[in-house]
Write a protein that holds these residues in place. Structure first.
Motif, PDB file in Angstrom:
ATOM      1  N   LEU A 132      22.561   1.584  28.699  1.00 49.23           N
ATOM      2  CA  LEU A 132      23.033   0.506  29.577  1.00 49.23           C
ATOM      3  C   LEU A 132      22.155  -0.735  29.435  1.00 49.23           C
ATOM      4  O   LEU A 132      22.652  -1.870  29.471  1.00 49.23           O
ATOM      5  CB  LEU A 132      23.041   0.992  31.031  1.00 49.23           C
ATOM      6  CG  LEU A 132      24.094   2.061  31.365  1.00 49.23           C
ATOM      7  CD1 LEU A 132      23.815   2.658  32.750  1.00 49.23           C
ATOM      8  CD2 LEU A 132      25.504   1.494  31.306  1.00 49.23           C
ATOM      9  N   GLN A 133      20.849  -0.525  29.262  1.00 55.48           N
ATOM     10  CA  GLN A 133      19.948  -1.674  29.066  1.00 55.48           C
ATOM     11  C   GLN A 133      20.294  -2.423  27.789  1.00 55.48           C
ATOM     12  O   GLN A 133      20.358  -3.656  27.782  1.00 55.48           O
ATOM     13  CB  GLN A 133      18.500  -1.191  29.038  1.00 55.48           C
ATOM     14  CG  GLN A 133      17.968  -0.722  30.382  1.00 55.48           C
ATOM     15  CD  GLN A 133      16.598  -0.081  30.283  1.00 55.48           C
ATOM     16  OE1 GLN A 133      15.898  -0.208  29.273  1.00 55.48           O
ATOM     17  NE2 GLN A 133      16.192   0.624  31.331  1.00 55.48           N
ATOM     18  N   SER A 136      23.366  -4.507  28.117  1.00 57.15           N
ATOM     19  CA  SER A 136      23.191  -5.735  28.898  1.00 57.15           C
ATOM     20  C   SER A 136      22.698  -6.896  28.038  1.00 57.15           C
ATOM     21  O   SER A 136      22.792  -8.059  28.450  1.00 57.15           O
ATOM     22  CB  SER A 136      22.199  -5.491  30.044  1.00 57.15           C
ATOM     23  OG  SER A 136      22.693  -4.516  30.942  1.00 57.15           O
ATOM     24  N   GLU A 137      22.161  -6.585  26.866  1.00 56.28           N
ATOM     25  CA  GLU A 137      21.636  -7.616  25.977  1.00 56.28           C
ATOM     26  C   GLU A 137      22.764  -8.256  25.168  1.00 56.28           C
ATOM     27  O   GLU A 137      23.848  -7.696  25.024  1.00 56.28           O
ATOM     28  CB  GLU A 137      20.585  -7.010  25.046  1.00 56.28           C
ATOM     29  CG  GLU A 137      19.403  -6.398  25.783  1.00 56.28           C
ATOM     30  CD  GLU A 137      18.467  -5.639  24.860  1.00 56.28           C
ATOM     31  OE1 GLU A 137      18.698  -5.640  23.632  1.00 56.28           O
ATOM     32  OE2 GLU A 137      17.506  -5.034  25.371  1.00 56.28           O
ATOM     33  N   SER A 138      22.496  -9.428  24.639  1.00 57.57           N
ATOM     34  CA  SER A 138      23.484 -10.142  23.828  1.00 57.57           C
ATOM     35  C   SER A 138      23.095 -10.053  22.354  1.00 57.57           C
ATOM     36  O   SER A 138      22.083 -10.624  21.931  1.00 57.57           O
ATOM     37  CB  SER A 138      23.569 -11.615  24.259  1.00 57.57           C
ATOM     38  OG  SER A 138      24.080 -11.713  25.570  1.00 57.57           O
ATOM     39  N   GLU A 198      30.228   3.322  34.943  1.00 55.83           N
ATOM     40  CA  GLU A 198      29.179   2.315  34.784  1.00 55.83           C
ATOM     41  C   GLU A 198      29.055   1.877  33.332  1.00 55.83           C
ATOM     42  O   GLU A 198      28.846   0.690  33.046  1.00 55.83           O
ATOM     43  CB  GLU A 198      27.845   2.845  35.305  1.00 55.83           C
ATOM     44  CG  GLU A 198      26.751   1.792  35.331  1.00 55.83           C
ATOM     45  CD  GLU A 198      25.503   2.215  36.072  1.00 55.83           C
ATOM     46  OE1 GLU A 198      24.496   1.488  36.012  1.00 55.83           O
ATOM     47  OE2 GLU A 198      25.542   3.272  36.742  1.00 55.83           O
ATOM     48  N   LYS A 258      29.893  -2.028  31.782  1.00 55.10           N
ATOM     49  CA  LYS A 258      28.940  -2.838  31.017  1.00 55.10           C
ATOM     50  C   LYS A 258      29.526  -3.368  29.706  1.00 55.10           C
ATOM     51  O   LYS A 258      28.895  -4.178  29.029  1.00 55.10           O
ATOM     52  CB  LYS A 258      27.697  -2.000  30.696  1.00 55.10           C
ATOM     53  CG  LYS A 258      26.731  -1.821  31.863  1.00 55.10           C
ATOM     54  CD  LYS A 258      25.908  -3.071  32.108  1.00 55.10           C
ATOM     55  CE  LYS A 258      24.823  -2.805  33.139  1.00 55.10           C
ATOM     56  NZ  LYS A 258      24.021  -4.033  33.395  1.00 55.10           N
ATOM     57  N   LYS A 270      31.187  -5.497  27.006  1.00 54.62           N
ATOM     58  CA  LYS A 270      31.538  -6.895  26.828  1.00 54.62           C
ATOM     59  C   LYS A 270      32.926  -6.969  26.190  1.00 54.62           C
ATOM     60  O   LYS A 270      33.496  -5.962  25.766  1.00 54.62           O
ATOM     61  CB  LYS A 270      30.483  -7.599  25.984  1.00 54.62           C
ATOM     62  CG  LYS A 270      29.089  -7.576  26.626  1.00 54.62           C
ATOM     63  CD  LYS A 270      28.071  -8.357  25.823  1.00 54.62           C
ATOM     64  CE  LYS A 270      26.661  -8.210  26.405  1.00 54.62           C
ATOM     65  NZ  LYS A 270      26.542  -8.695  27.788  1.00 54.62           N
TER      66      LYS A 270
END
Length: 390
Positions: free
Chosen positions: A263-264, A267-269, A307, A311, A313
């Motif tokens: 999940l971390q 969250s990054e691009s 979850e 997340k 995208k």
């Protein structure tokens, strides 16, 4: 910004392959047999993606119109171990199985290993990890001799108490074994198995480390990295590929840690691949014949699926699969030769598409290659056109 989020539920198979008899695995069905053993197993979020709609799956609810694409995959490579399965997922099919040692390693291998590490060893037979430390843990603590053992898989495992052999020293021993085990004795993995505790309550720690062979040929991970994409590995993925084709990596303590690390990364691009292995299904429950624990772990993962989906995208594609089976309801404690499930979801992915039975795990590699525009030279047939909206 295109990304593949690839999650391998380690050992979550779904029924014997046609050649299961060769491996002694007739009747194996990790998911189906666990569901039966539990009097029914509900995984509502995975079922909503299409788990119960997969051809020939047993024990799960079938949706009239599931939200994801679904299918099952057959392993084309010879073998049923972690390295073989993961390599095939990434586009490397093995036509020769890794060597196994059901009667222990040849004396010349053990003697050379002892000579290189400067100390004797004990064990050298096939056993489960918990069984071997119960049998030999006391002798190991008294003598300091590391425990060498194997299983039905292609592994050279070294167990040592953390108070007797510091973990870094154990890793050094494994590195020595890795350099020794080449050619005809090139096992898939050398595994460090540290443990703690006292006689009667020895317990393996989460500082396990795998020393795998490097892939014999380029995988889709190499092509992605060479093309400037990020390849972020979670869990033992970095070890399985010997670090090859990986740009970033984190090791994990358990399944939930692996999910949180995934999940971390989500969250990054960045563009590329997030590749996660959740090992507890196999290591903690499958090999210990703990069907109830396995079921709870499946439920815990299922609870996290919303979850994970939340997340995603816009251009992310989520792929959930496995690398082999490890049916905890069978008499043995080793991996089982099974089909694995294939579930796919994303905002740009169609719903209720049955991908049927894929002939190789490498169809995932071909799909990743097409989606990221890699032109990777990997076997398999991409299913990208089947799952994406125009």
């Amino acid at each position: 910004m295109r990304r593949i989020v690839l999650i391998v539920l380690d050992s979550v198979g779904m029924g014997e392959l046609p050649d299961a008899a060769i491996y002694g695995d007739v009747g194996s069905d990790t998911l189906g047999n666990i569901s039966t053993a539990m009097g029914g197993l509900r995984l509502p979020n995975l079922e909503r993606l299409g788990l119960g709609n997969i051809d020939n799956i047993r024990g799960f609810n079938k949706y009239k119109s599931p939200d994801g694409c679904y299918g099952r995959m057959a392993e084309q490579s010879l073998g049923k171990d972690t390295t073989t399965g993961h390599w095939e997922i990434a586009g490397l099919i093995l036509d020769k199985a890794f060597p196994v040692y059901p009667s222990g390693f040849p004396r010349e291998i053990i003697e050379e290993f002892e000579s290189r590490i400067g100390i004797k060893t004990i064990g050298n037979f096939a056993a489960s990890g918990t069984q071997i430390i119960d049998m030999l843990g006391k002798e190991h603590v008294e003598t300091g001799y590391p425990i060498v053992y194997t299983s039905a898989d292609s592994v050279f495992q070294i167990a040592a108490h953390e108070d007797i052999v510091p973990v870094e020293k154990l890793y050094e021993m494994c590195s020595i074994a890795r350099t020794l085990l080449t050619g005809d004795h090139a096992v898939g993995r050398v595994i460090a198995r540290p443990f703690t505790g006292v006689q009667g309550s020895f317990k393996r720690t989460d500082r396990r480390r795998d020393f795998s062979l490097k892939p014999l040929r380029k995988t889709v991970l190499d092509y992605a990295k060479e093309s400037g994409f990020m390849v972020k590995a979670v869990g033992k993925i970095e070890d399985i590929y010997g670090g090859q084709g990986i740009t970033h990596a984190v090791h994990t303590h358990d399944n939930m840690d692996g999910i949180n690390r995934t999940l971390q990364y989500m969250s990054e691009s960045f563009e590329g691949i997030i590749f996660t292995n959740l090992v507890d299904f196999d290591m903690v429950y499958g090999h210990r014949n703990d069907a109830a624990g396995y079921a709870k772990a499946l439920i815990a993962f299922d609870d996290m699926v919303p979850e994970i989906i939340g997340k995603l995208k816009d251009e992310d594609i989520l792929i959930i699969t496995a690398d082999h089976g490890c049916d905890p309801t069978t008499q043995g404690t080793d991996h089982t030769r099974e089909y694995v499930p294939l579930l796919i979801y994303g905002k740009g992915v169609k719903s209720n598409i049955n991908l049927g039975t894929r002939n190789t795990f490498s169809d995932i590699a071909a799909t990743v290659s097409e989606y990221l525009g890699l032109n990777a030279q990997v076997p398999g047939i991409s299913f990208l056109s089947d799952i994406r909206h125009e």
